[in-house]
Design an enzyme around this catalytic site. Structure first.
Site, mmCIF file in Angstrom:
data_model
loop_
_atom_site.group_PDB
_atom_site.id
_atom_site.type_symbol
_atom_site.label_atom_id
_atom_site.label_comp_id
_atom_site.label_asym_id
_atom_site.label_seq_id
_atom_site.Cartn_x
_atom_site.Cartn_y
_atom_site.Cartn_z
ATOM 1 N N SER A 120 0.878 -1.308 -0.179
ATOM 2 C CA SER A 120 -0.007 -0.079 -0.094
ATOM 3 C C SER A 120 0.976 1.189 0.029
ATOM 4 C CB SER A 120 -0.888 0.020 1.344
ATOM 5 O OG SER A 120 -1.821 -0.830 1.093
HETATM 6 N N1 SAH Z 1 -1.355 -4.601 3.928
HETATM 7 C C1 SAH Z 1 -0.376 -4.640 2.568
HETATM 8 C C2 SAH Z 1 -1.089 -4.483 1.639
HETATM 9 C C3 SAH Z 1 -1.388 -5.602 0.685
HETATM 10 S S1 SAH Z 1 -2.536 -5.678 -0.896
HETATM 11 C C4 SAH Z 1 0.521 -3.555 2.752
HETATM 12 O O1 SAH Z 1 0.993 -3.357 3.891
HETATM 13 O O2 SAH Z 1 1.101 -3.060 1.972
HETATM 14 C C5 SAH Z 1 -4.014 -6.409 -0.332
HETATM 15 C C6 SAH Z 1 -3.624 -7.629 0.082
HETATM 16 O O3 SAH Z 1 -4.878 -8.446 0.463
HETATM 17 C C7 SAH Z 1 -3.280 -8.877 -1.012
HETATM 18 O O4 SAH Z 1 -2.096 -9.380 -0.574
HETATM 19 C C8 SAH Z 1 -4.417 -9.895 -1.078
HETATM 20 O O5 SAH Z 1 -4.001 -11.034 -1.469
HETATM 21 C C9 SAH Z 1 -5.050 -9.813 0.209
HETATM 22 N N2 SAH Z 1 -6.285 -10.126 0.350
HETATM 23 C C10 SAH Z 1 -7.511 -10.046 -0.380
HETATM 24 N N3 SAH Z 1 -8.492 -10.843 0.055
HETATM 25 C C11 SAH Z 1 -8.055 -11.593 1.179
HETATM 26 C C12 SAH Z 1 -8.945 -11.895 2.173
HETATM 27 N N4 SAH Z 1 -10.204 -12.230 1.842
HETATM 28 N N5 SAH Z 1 -8.485 -12.411 3.290
HETATM 29 C C13 SAH Z 1 -6.912 -12.126 3.269
HETATM 30 N N6 SAH Z 1 -6.026 -11.557 2.407
HETATM 31 C C14 SAH Z 1 -6.930 -11.086 1.260
#
Ligand code: SAH
Length: 272
Positions: A120
């Site tokens: 993010s």
């Molecule tokens: N928190 C991260 C952002 C990751 S992007 C950071 O620190 O930058 C969002 C993430 O959400 C992705 O890795 C995706 O695989 C995950 N995601 C989407 N749906 C999800 C779910 N139902 N349970 C867990 N993770 C999920």
């Protein structure tokens, strides 16, 4: 926990579109209202000094100066919570991205982390954590969508117990490696699973942050929020908004819409 809630924590902050999409360029649906940052190409001299968070794969870079610039930018963008700013100063974001992207780690941008997902954008991380922790000292927090583990690492700087769930096996393992590298494995309990279901055996949580956008915020997550606690999540499909929810009673939730954003989709089930 029950202090009055400031409904406009960032008065004067323009609406922003933060792209947290699949790393294929930036959508700027509201680009006319977007805060424009000085477009900066990081020059290699910034990496010359001895490293406090060096690792061999990342040019032995000293990222302190770049991180300090990122923190100043966040302040200029309206982030005021010193806990959040200190935490983001402490966490070496470059450790969470691929070696080839390390030089861009302190730009205000989402960057690809593989599997079509992204780390993010710093402003988005700061905004979400600030909003959900405002006037509170959350002890137990859930993050849905750990990705590479960056936001969990930031939370772990000032939250005693961080639980983070990731649904893609490869990313779960990536996050685990990063958290171990920073010796945060004791403070972040990472699970592989479908975060839309929350963690019923660990609930209730003082705060919940969802890092992927669903059409609707899952009821399971609302149910796992402690009374007085806050959840922040992007909601929507093509057009998304950050939603801040406060649980005001056993069966009462107050909902507030914040900025337009752009996140990767929240998906059910797991992927191995
Ligand atoms: N928190 C991260 C952002 C990751 S992007 C950071 O620190 O930058 C969002 C993430 O959400 C992705 O890795 C995706 O695989 C995950 N995601 C989407 N749906 C999800 C779910 N139902 N349970 C867990 N993770 C999920």
């Amino acid at each position: 926990m029950n202090k009055p809630v400031n409904r406009h924590p960032f008065p004067g902050t323009p609406k922003r579109v933060g792209r947290v999409g699949a790393g294929r360029g930036f959508s700027a649906a509201n680009s006319n209202t977007r805060i424009s940052l000085p477009g900066r190409t990081l020059d290699v001299s910034a990496f010359a000094a001895p490293a406090s968070h060096a690792r061999p794969g990342n040019l032995g870079l000293n990222s302190d100066r770049l991180r300090a610039q990122m923190i100043q930018r966040l302040r200029n963008q309206g982030i005021q919570d010193e806990r959040v700013l200190d935490a983001m100063m402490a966490v070496p974001r470059h450790v969470f991205v691929d070696e080839g992207l390390a030089s861009r780690a302190y730009e205000d941008a989402a960057l690809p982390i593989g599997q079509g997902q992204t780390i993010s954008q710093p402003w988005v991380v700061a905004r979400m954590i600030s909003a959900m922790c405002e006037n509170r000292v959350p002890v137990k927090v859930l993050e849905v969508g750990a990705g590479c583990g960056y936001q969990a690492a930031v939370l772990a700087q000032f939250v005693k117990e961080v639980h983070a769930v990731e649904r893609i096996r490869g990313l779960y393992e990536l996050a685990r490696g990063h958290l171990r590298e920073l010796k945060l494995q004791g403070r972040v309990r990472l699970s592989f699973g479908d975060g839309m279901l929350g963690l019923p055996n660990t609930a209730p949580f003082d705060a919940i942050v969802v890092a992927a956008a669903g059409i609707k915020i899952p009821q399971a997550l609302l149910d796992q929020l402690a009374v007085g606690g806050r959840l922040i999540a992007p909601e929507g499909g093509a057009a998304q908004r950050l939603i801040l929810i406060e649980r005001t009673g056993p069966a009462a939730w107050h909902r507030e819409e914040l900025e337009s954003v752009r996140f990767v989709p929240l998906r059910a089930g797991t992927q191995s």
